[in-house]
Motif scaffolding. Structure first.
Motif, PDB file in Angstrom:
ATOM      1  N   GLU A  74       0.827  -1.218   0.000  1.00 13.34           N
ATOM      2  CA  GLU A  74       0.000   0.000   0.000  1.00 13.34           C
ATOM      3  C   GLU A  74       0.860   1.266   0.000  1.00 13.34           C
ATOM      4  OE1 GLU A  74      -3.345  -0.094  -0.335  1.00 13.34           O
ATOM      5  OE2 GLU A  74      -3.062  -2.260  -0.506  1.00 13.34           O
ATOM      6  N   VAL A  75       2.093   1.172  -0.473  1.00 13.23           N
ATOM      7  CA  VAL A  75       3.042   2.292  -0.442  1.00 13.23           C
ATOM      8  C   VAL A  75       3.347   2.759  -1.869  1.00 13.23           C
ATOM      9  CG1 VAL A  75       5.401   2.975   0.188  1.00 13.23           C
ATOM     10  CG2 VAL A  75       4.071   1.520   1.733  1.00 13.23           C
ATOM     11  N   ASP A  76       3.192   4.066  -2.099  1.00 16.22           N
ATOM     12  CA  ASP A  76       3.583   4.667  -3.373  1.00 16.22           C
ATOM     13  C   ASP A  76       5.089   4.893  -3.351  1.00 16.22           C
ATOM     14  OD1 ASP A  76       1.042   4.857  -4.605  1.00 16.22           O
ATOM     15  OD2 ASP A  76       0.580   6.618  -3.399  1.00 16.22           O
ATOM     16  N   VAL A  77       5.770   4.341  -4.373  1.00 15.05           N
ATOM     17  CA  VAL A  77       7.228   4.370  -4.444  1.00 15.05           C
ATOM     18  C   VAL A  77       7.659   5.128  -5.693  1.00 15.05           C
ATOM     19  CG1 VAL A  77       9.314   2.938  -4.590  1.00 15.05           C
ATOM     20  CG2 VAL A  77       7.310   2.102  -3.315  1.00 15.05           C
ATOM     21  N   TRP A  78       8.721   5.903  -5.551  1.00 13.40           N
ATOM     22  CA  TRP A  78       9.348   6.571  -6.693  1.00 13.40           C
ATOM     23  C   TRP A  78      10.852   6.316  -6.583  1.00 13.40           C
ATOM     24  CZ3 TRP A  78       8.809  12.558  -7.791  1.00 13.40           C
ATOM     25  CH2 TRP A  78       9.517  12.890  -8.955  1.00 13.40           C
ATOM     26  N   ILE A  79      11.415   5.701  -7.627  1.00  8.15           N
ATOM     27  CA  ILE A  79      12.860   5.477  -7.694  1.00  8.15           C
ATOM     28  C   ILE A  79      13.411   6.281  -8.862  1.00  8.15           C
ATOM     29  CG2 ILE A  79      14.734   3.798  -7.921  1.00  8.15           C
ATOM     30  CD1 ILE A  79      12.779   1.604  -7.041  1.00  8.15           C
ATOM     31  N   THR A  80      14.475   7.028  -8.621  1.00  6.63           N
ATOM     32  CA  THR A  80      15.193   7.738  -9.674  1.00  6.63           C
ATOM     33  C   THR A  80      16.650   7.825  -9.255  1.00  6.63           C
ATOM     34  OG1 THR A  80      15.104   9.652 -11.158  1.00  6.63           O
ATOM     35  CG2 THR A  80      14.821  10.099  -8.797  1.00  6.63           C
ATOM     36  N   HIS A  81      17.542   7.901 -10.199  1.00  4.68           N
ATOM     37  CA  HIS A  81      18.960   7.892  -9.836  1.00  4.68           C
ATOM     38  C   HIS A  81      19.398   9.211  -9.201  1.00  4.68           C
ATOM     39  CE1 HIS A  81      23.084   6.648  -9.741  1.00  4.68           C
ATOM     40  NE2 HIS A  81      23.457   7.664 -10.500  1.00  4.68           N
ATOM     41  N   ILE A  82      19.146  10.318  -9.886  1.00  7.14           N
ATOM     42  CA  ILE A  82      19.554  11.628  -9.378  1.00  7.14           C
ATOM     43  C   ILE A  82      18.325  12.327  -8.821  1.00  7.14           C
ATOM     44  CG2 ILE A  82      20.644  13.835  -9.919  1.00  7.14           C
ATOM     45  CD1 ILE A  82      22.143  12.406 -12.204  1.00  7.14           C
ATOM     46  N   TYR A  98       6.837  17.650  -4.583  1.00 10.42           N
ATOM     47  CA  TYR A  98       6.014  18.447  -3.672  1.00 10.42           C
ATOM     48  C   TYR A  98       4.542  18.446  -4.056  1.00 10.42           C
ATOM     49  CZ  TYR A  98      10.186  20.131  -1.323  1.00 10.42           C
ATOM     50  OH  TYR A  98      11.350  20.196  -0.595  1.00 10.42           O
ATOM     51  N   THR A  99       4.223  18.113  -5.313  1.00  7.53           N
ATOM     52  CA  THR A  99       2.816  18.123  -5.729  1.00  7.53           C
ATOM     53  C   THR A  99       2.213  16.720  -5.798  1.00  7.53           C
ATOM     54  OG1 THR A  99       3.456  18.135  -8.066  1.00  7.53           O
ATOM     55  CG2 THR A  99       3.031  20.283  -7.024  1.00  7.53           C
ATOM     56  N   LYS A 100       3.032  15.712  -6.071  1.00 10.77           N
ATOM     57  CA  LYS A 100       2.569  14.320  -6.149  1.00 10.77           C
ATOM     58  C   LYS A 100       3.508  13.446  -5.323  1.00 10.77           C
ATOM     59  CE  LYS A 100       0.896  15.036 -10.833  1.00 10.77           C
ATOM     60  NZ  LYS A 100       1.187  14.758 -12.233  1.00 10.77           N
ATOM     61  N   SER A 101       3.561  13.702  -4.049  1.00  8.66           N
ATOM     62  CA  SER A 101       4.535  13.055  -3.164  1.00  8.66           C
ATOM     63  C   SER A 101       4.316  11.554  -3.037  1.00  8.66           C
ATOM     64  CB  SER A 101       4.456  13.664  -1.770  1.00  8.66           C
ATOM     65  OG  SER A 101       4.624  15.050  -1.827  1.00  8.66           O
ATOM     66  N   PRO A 102       5.391  10.782  -3.195  1.00 13.88           N
ATOM     67  CA  PRO A 102       5.298   9.357  -2.879  1.00 13.88           C
ATOM     68  C   PRO A 102       5.427   9.186  -1.368  1.00 13.88           C
ATOM     69  CG  PRO A 102       7.527   9.892  -3.525  1.00 13.88           C
ATOM     70  CD  PRO A 102       6.730  11.157  -3.670  1.00 13.88           C
ATOM     71  N   GLN A 103       5.236   7.983  -0.890  1.00 14.81           N
ATOM     72  CA  GLN A 103       5.490   7.705   0.521  1.00 14.81           C
ATOM     73  C   GLN A 103       6.927   7.233   0.726  1.00 14.81           C
ATOM     74  OE1 GLN A 103       1.970   5.434  -0.138  1.00 14.81           O
ATOM     75  NE2 GLN A 103       1.360   5.792   1.983  1.00 14.81           N
ATOM     76  N   LEU A 104       7.527   6.728  -0.371  1.00 14.91           N
ATOM     77  CA  LEU A 104       8.905   6.264  -0.339  1.00 14.91           C
ATOM     78  C   LEU A 104       9.614   6.784  -1.583  1.00 14.91           C
ATOM     79  CD1 LEU A 104      11.222   4.527   0.797  1.00 14.91           C
ATOM     80  CD2 LEU A 104      10.190   2.544  -0.350  1.00 14.91           C
ATOM     81  N   PHE A 105      10.672   7.572  -1.371  1.00 13.97           N
ATOM     82  CA  PHE A 105      11.449   8.142  -2.469  1.00 13.97           C
ATOM     83  C   PHE A 105      12.866   7.584  -2.369  1.00 13.97           C
ATOM     84  CE2 PHE A 105      14.078  11.683  -4.239  1.00 13.97           C
ATOM     85  CZ  PHE A 105      13.626  11.587  -5.554  1.00 13.97           C
ATOM     86  N   ILE A 106      13.303   6.909  -3.440  1.00 11.87           N
ATOM     87  CA  ILE A 106      14.610   6.253  -3.450  1.00 11.87           C
ATOM     88  C   ILE A 106      15.464   6.863  -4.550  1.00 11.87           C
ATOM     89  CG2 ILE A 106      15.814   4.088  -3.909  1.00 11.87           C
ATOM     90  CD1 ILE A 106      13.295   2.659  -2.747  1.00 11.87           C
TER      91      ILE A 106
END
Length: 163
Positions: A74-82, A98-106
């Motif tokens: 149930e966690v929104d994740v966003w992975i990006t290198h930089i 800031y406008t579409k925040s994930p719960q986990l940013f990697i």
């Protein structure tokens, strides 16, 4: 529950210890800068998800996106290198985070292991540091954690040894 092995900045070097530490994981997530000869052994070992990094060639870029956004449990994740980190997000992600925040940013790239909670957007940021030997970091690192429902838990930072 999903058990995740998180790695980044291998730069073509894959320590055998990664397989030991990720043996009980369900998936491996790579935050970019794979380098050569890393994708195939990881993908043969466990389901592999990731993003390309700034050193990755056209073959890696054909297999992985720049940004990977998905839901795990149930966690929104966003992975990006930089991607930067709380208070210093990279320009290419700043507006959207800031406008579409994930719960986990990697993210990766910095070679600095960092786990921070961004109170402003209620988001956990994780950078697993660098698992490869190329770069200025002193220790090679990776992270293991679990996601159950909407909770990120059982996070472990692991040192693989000196660069």
């Amino acid at each position: 529950m999903k058990k995740i092995g998180l790695i980044s900045d291998t730069h073509g070097y894959l320590d055998d210890a990664v397989f030991k530490y990720f043996d009980d994981r369900d998936e491996i997530w790579h935050a970019g800068d794979f380098g050569p000869d890393v994708i195939e052994p990881l993908a043969a070992f466990k389901p592999l998800f990731g993003v390309y990094g700034n050193i990755d060639d056209a073959d890696v870029r054909a297999q992985f996106p720049e940004h990977l956004k998905f839901r795990c449990e149930e966690v929104d994740v966003w992975i990006t290198h930089i991607g930067g980190y709380p208070g210093k997000y990279a320009p290419q992600v700043k507006k959207e985070i800031y406008t579409k925040s994930p719960q986990l940013f990697i993210s990766g790239h910095s070679h600095i292991l960092k786990v921070m909670f961004d109170e402003k957007i209620q988001c956990l940021h994780i950078n697993p540091g660098a698992a490869g030997k190329h770069g200025w970091h002193k220790k090679r690192t990776l992270i293991r954690f679990c996601i159950s429902d909407e909770k990120i838990h059982t996070l472990e930072a692991i040192e693989l040894g000196d660069r």
